[in-house]
Design an enzyme around this catalytic site. Structure first.
Site, PDB file in Angstrom:
ATOM      1  N   ASP A   1       0.821  -1.216   0.000  1.00 51.47           N
ATOM      2  CA  ASP A   1       0.000   0.000   0.000  1.00 51.47           C
ATOM      3  C   ASP A   1       0.856   1.269   0.000  1.00 51.47           C
ATOM      4  O   ASP A   1       0.639   2.173  -0.814  1.00 51.47           O
ATOM      5  CB  ASP A   1      -0.929   0.033   1.218  1.00 51.47           C
ATOM      6  CG  ASP A   1      -2.042  -0.995   1.101  1.00 51.47           C
ATOM      7  OD1 ASP A   1      -1.934  -1.915   0.269  1.00 51.47           O
ATOM      8  OD2 ASP A   1      -3.012  -0.877   1.860  1.00 51.47           O
TER       9      ASP A   1
ATOM     10  N   ARG B   1       0.380   6.090  17.193  1.00 50.35           N
ATOM     11  CA  ARG B   1       0.229   7.092  16.139  1.00 50.35           C
ATOM     12  C   ARG B   1       0.847   8.441  16.475  1.00 50.35           C
ATOM     13  O   ARG B   1       1.459   9.081  15.606  1.00 50.35           O
ATOM     14  CB  ARG B   1      -1.253   7.266  15.772  1.00 50.35           C
ATOM     15  CG  ARG B   1      -1.941   5.997  15.281  1.00 50.35           C
ATOM     16  CD  ARG B   1      -1.106   5.224  14.334  1.00 50.35           C
ATOM     17  NE  ARG B   1      -1.819   4.157  13.634  1.00 50.35           N
ATOM     18  CZ  ARG B   1      -1.216   3.235  12.912  1.00 50.35           C
ATOM     19  NH1 ARG B   1       0.119   3.227  12.813  1.00 50.35           N
ATOM     20  NH2 ARG B   1      -1.910   2.300  12.295  1.00 50.35           N
TER      21      ARG B   1
END
Lengths: 406, 406, 406, 406
Positions: A16, A96
């Site tokens: 991806d 994150r």
């Protein structure tokens, strides 16, 4: 789209983000800097370097962030006994903000004007990356290809890859993993495919980090965890760095079938989603931290923390790690941990984490001379309880009186 | 002490409350009414009748309160996913208000002017009994012998018993159980003696309701639990009354080693105390209720409940079941449960309660057409996320701008 | 009662504490140390010294605590915009912990083993004094004469005074002030007598610090208050020490009829009580502090503070200033104030405090280029709002869909 | 844009929504239904009918919603003593959900597939309209012209109006009102222009509903407000419908210079914004409701409400009136109001609302026999306070002991 000169891409080396790399070069006509982080996901990172080079990338960052990840993100979060919606240990959420921070740092170092990531438009991760990035640099441009391009089906993605000479492994051609996964030192997660029916049980061969409780050893294993200022610092008397400690707990937890979780959670973007998680070390730490706090924290301080925990968990889940409110709440949480020193003994057995003992030489508020059921030599005057109860009851007695009169 | 005419005593038939019975007759020179409740503690109650008769008690109440206990106390509490200090399922706490209520009802029926109980002056139970009683009858007199008399050591108590012809079983002469215990349909608890050192592991032979995970069956067992309005109503398709359902869950949980807990908790009267608990059925229900809520409750409603839960738990733990604030909070909790309908499948295995599936024909908010990782045919517009993130980030970008200028 | 050697008495020099002084000497046969504090109550303190000497007191403490009181107690409290039950500015509550602290310090200096105070058994102040004292010294003995003696009526008290040669002023013989009063730099309070009927209006001649709005000047007065780290540091450009600043605000507020309050509050000991308060300077500061925060605090930080404020107020009202939970919460509050810098302009007019302007050169988060109703040159993209709304609405749309299907 | 067949427009009859009407017809080529509501904004509505007819509108709704607005929106909100960010009475926020509800109802009645409104892309109102609409009808289409068109400057808007024969009043040509205003029975608000500098004082001639305190009568006026179940039902003994009562309070408050507010608030869409408000009746009601609650609500219930109020206020401010969490919280709030019965006397004088008395024949929890400073004949045992304090202090004494040992 022409105004981006250089973009830092959070690059895993996988299909991806390789497609994204190429797409950024083609569509934005800009230079791409790749950033690949080791946060304990358990994959080789050097192939990412090779792939990036093939795409002509000149600035390639490959960072080992494992210690920083555990020390500055995972451990602070565990100080609050944090779980989202009663169960989820926030394994993806807590990684994150670190990625966002490095993306911005690298953008500044390389004088890039934009960052990019591979999170989809439906999930929480885009929010976490981007809120973090904007909080740290208000002028940064953010390119989220999944919200921009038209490669929304796997077929289109594969076609684009093949057209552009991006190597596609056999597994992708065969459909790839049936799950959308994310891993770091705290957990591995699974979403999608078979899990999209919340009534259906997860398949046993999905789980990667833990054996099933059934296959775990028949012998229990005891483990002593030492805490200082609310953070674990040693296992069975052996001092370990944060990431080493968590890795070792993952190994032990995984061996004993600990830390599997299957739940339906509420995403920040508005829908419910079913996820499965393996958090072996974190599951042990959650239990152990509560245990050491149980003897070292004042009751009302502990309750204040408990009352605020769900809010703190939502901040992290929703991507507000770098927000002023999370930082503010962290000051409160950290303040409470000064006395959280001592050790906890846990027993690991076939999926169970059982606290069997806890003590603190320096900070135990457990006072056996007062708590005892035996004679306490006057340390506590039973009669005090009468007045305590009567004054606490007073407002309710006045109300009962009023009801009587009616 | 002369102004008490008649007192209703919460009477178990055991040694302590037998001594209290006699002591009340002697010291207060008043008539005693005994009240013995079956709340699932698993003891014969008829012996209590015989003993009371021997003391000349004329009004003897022996009530089966099991259904009322589970239906009106345990289940409402579980609607909130209630745990005290992150772990304790409140098995003792939730039984006390029912006893308080019956004591007051019986006092009114028998025209007694006082009630009495055998809770000590150091514990939470005296508070729970008395706050409940005062809330229901502001004029009731309460006699708490443990706060009044001088029989504070076991020796004195035994001596008093022997002097007054109160039968003392061999076990008491030999020191009795090493633990202070309390049992009802929700749990059995252990405190005192060996447990007064929180560093020491509980002895295996202490546990009475559950086998150890080690001794539990090697085969897992699946169980379907059906919910209506937030309460469980059937097991594996078989409708059961509340107390039958909980009893069956206790049997299943006990068989599979589920529901043991060892913790240090903060008492309302101010000290820390170590307790061990077995809550087999409750442990299953806590997991299952969260699971059915996960698909039937709105996110913000669920979070509101989570934020308020610790406060609700403290109300119950501290004895405020009959307070206006608990009743007020219950209206909120109960309102949220209207849509909590459906079923949950759990797997029971050696101490583990594993949710494997959940569904609701009528009230599922899980929308797979939106949650899917596959193409959703436009049900969700990925681009919306960009605006969502940008506005949520706006205040932090303005702050970052300000920092830049400094 | 024989085991007290030396007691430190919080001594005002008035009738009640003079009777206590004598009573302690007589009943406890112990040495008494007197402690009289200037916290801005506006009374001469030297007479207290003379009276104490007459009773043979050898260790007499008379301390000017005004600066410490405002700097370390009042200002920290105002950082949280603290009001109890929506209205009360906690003028009495916030002074007690300082007195408790000095009592313990003096006990340590003078090797006293006990402290004593003149607060009654029905009020909040006994709790505040004693919780504070116990928190600071777990072994201190506390003598609360009003809970021990039998001088519970004014007649008995006066009789005791006359028998013991304690000077009784004419006003006391005539019944004394109709009100129970308490004053310090933050406020003056009135309770009792005419106020015990909450339906009856307070009499105009009760108020001592403020003129009525009717009698206040017909000309408004403007005032600039400068803030640094959340605390006011200057008035109209003139730097002032904390207690000077508050005194000056009291003068200005009193002149303009500002800060009267008449309410029924809930005491910690369980009953409702009607009180009237004058807090002229505090009333101005509450408004002004909110105003400077409105431009310098992040929204979510401000909301977090607002959510926690009632709890913080209860801690102070109930006497938990020295508790670990108050200290913990204070770390959060103080952290938020780092950016609270700037000035506020208020207009004082006949009971009104009207904020007319606020600005911060260094920390204003008010961004007129974004807030403007005019063209903002692209600083804000209106289209972002569409996505923001759609994702926020998603969970409710899914629910509406479900209702539709039913 | 072609798929809208019929749109219901919230139509005021003013310039902006007239331009929108025409623009919808032109750009969307769809039929427009106009909806004009009387919520007490104090403007003639019939001109809106005439204008709509000129544009060829066939379905014209003009509704008097004043009673519903106050009864079902304003009063429920006031039951919680609701203020946003400590000060704002939510006058605009509370009107939007009613408009949203009627837009959807009319859409269903007229089989329209879309609604439209004139709120800008920067403000809160678009969110309130649209979240409400989506919650009530998940399939509704929403057209927000200010987020779509390019008429973003006043010049372009006027040009469009003139090109399309939309009458432009002289005031618009001269620049219009310097403020963006919104009015309904609860308040009138001002934003923009001169107010965009938060340091600058609002100009006196901006205010429309209230005289300045300086110009208010020199005579105070007393007012008795009667409450039933938490809602005001009569003024000075005269029963009034909700909207009549609020209108009368607006008249009285306006006359006495009550209810002006000047603040900087945090918008949901992320920026700070300066607003001025006049809420004369609401300001009186906020004070009066707190006063009636002060004698009729239990302490802990009142504190629970206070703790939740800021969250409830944010829900309304942010547009979540029709959300499940607001409805859930309302059940709690409404439950508490059953005992909120009685009357309050307030004195209105030059900007001040002064509570001078309150009473409840049926529900007062104020018990003067207990609260009295006089002899209470044993209603309260002073000695109880000793035990109350000691047990509340216990945890802190144990901690102090531990510190001593260190």
């Amino acid at each position: 789209m022409s105004d981006v000169k250089k973009v830092v891409l959070a690059y895993s080396g996988g299909l991806d983000t390789s497609v994204i790399l190429k797409w950024l070069q083609d569509v934005y006509q800009c230079e791409v800097v790749t950033f690949t982080a080791d946060i304990g996901q358990g994959e080789e990172l050097e192939p990412a370097r090779e792939k990036a080079k093939k795409f002509g990338v000149k600035e390639i960052y490959i960072d080992d962030l494992r210690e920083e990840f555990v020390r500055d993100f995972v451990f602070p979060m565990f100080r609050a006994n944090t779980v989202y919606e009663g169960e989820y240990l926030l394994g993806t959420s807590i990684a994150r903000p670190l990625i966002a921070k490095r993306l911005i740092e690298i953008a500044h170092e390389t004088k890039a004007d934009a960052i990019s990531h591979g999170a989809t438009g439906k999930g929480n991760d885009q929010v976490r990356f981007e809120l973090g990035a904007y909080s740290l640099d208000s002028n940064i441009k953010i390119i989220a290809p999944w919200r921009e391009w038209d490669l929304l089906s796997r077929e289109k993605l594969l076609a684009y890859a093949e057209q552009n000479g991006i190597p596609v492994e056999m597994k992708h051609k065969q459909g790839g993993s049936p799950y959308s996964m994310d891993a770091n030192l705290l957990h591995i997660s699974y979403e999608g495919r078979h899990l999209e029916d919340p009534a259906a049980e997860a398949e046993e061969d999905m789980w990667r980090w833990t054996v099933s409780p059934e296959k775990a050893p028949d012998e229990a294993e005891y483990l002593d965890i030492e805490y200082r200022n609310g953070d674990p610092i040693s296992l069975n008397g052996k001092a370990l760095k944060p990431h080493e400690l968590l890795a070792e707990l993952n190994r032990l937890g995984g061996k004993h079938g600990i830390g599997r979780l299957d739940l339906v959670e509420n995403r920040y973007v508005g829908m419910k989603s079913r996820g499965c998680y393996e958090t072996p070390g974190g599951t042990i730490l959650l239990k152990a931290h509560r245990a050491i706090e149980s003897i070292t924290l004042d009751r009302e301080v502990a309750h204040l923390k408990d009352d605020l925990m769900p809010r703190y968990a939502s901040m992290i889940y929703n991507g507000y790690w770098w927000s002023p409110e999370r930082v503010t709440l962290q000051t409160l949480i950290d303040h409470t941990q000064k006395t959280v020193n001592g050790w906890v003994r846990v027993k690991l057995y076939k999926g169970n984490v059982i606290v069997t003992g806890r003590d603190s030489k320096t900070d135990s508020l457990f006072d056996s001379t007062i708590a005892t059921f035996e004679d306490d030599a006057g340390a506590y005057d039973h009669c005090d309880a009468g007045g305590f109860i009567k004054l606490n009851a007073l407002r309710m007695r006045i109300a009962a009186n009023l009801r009587n009169k009616k």
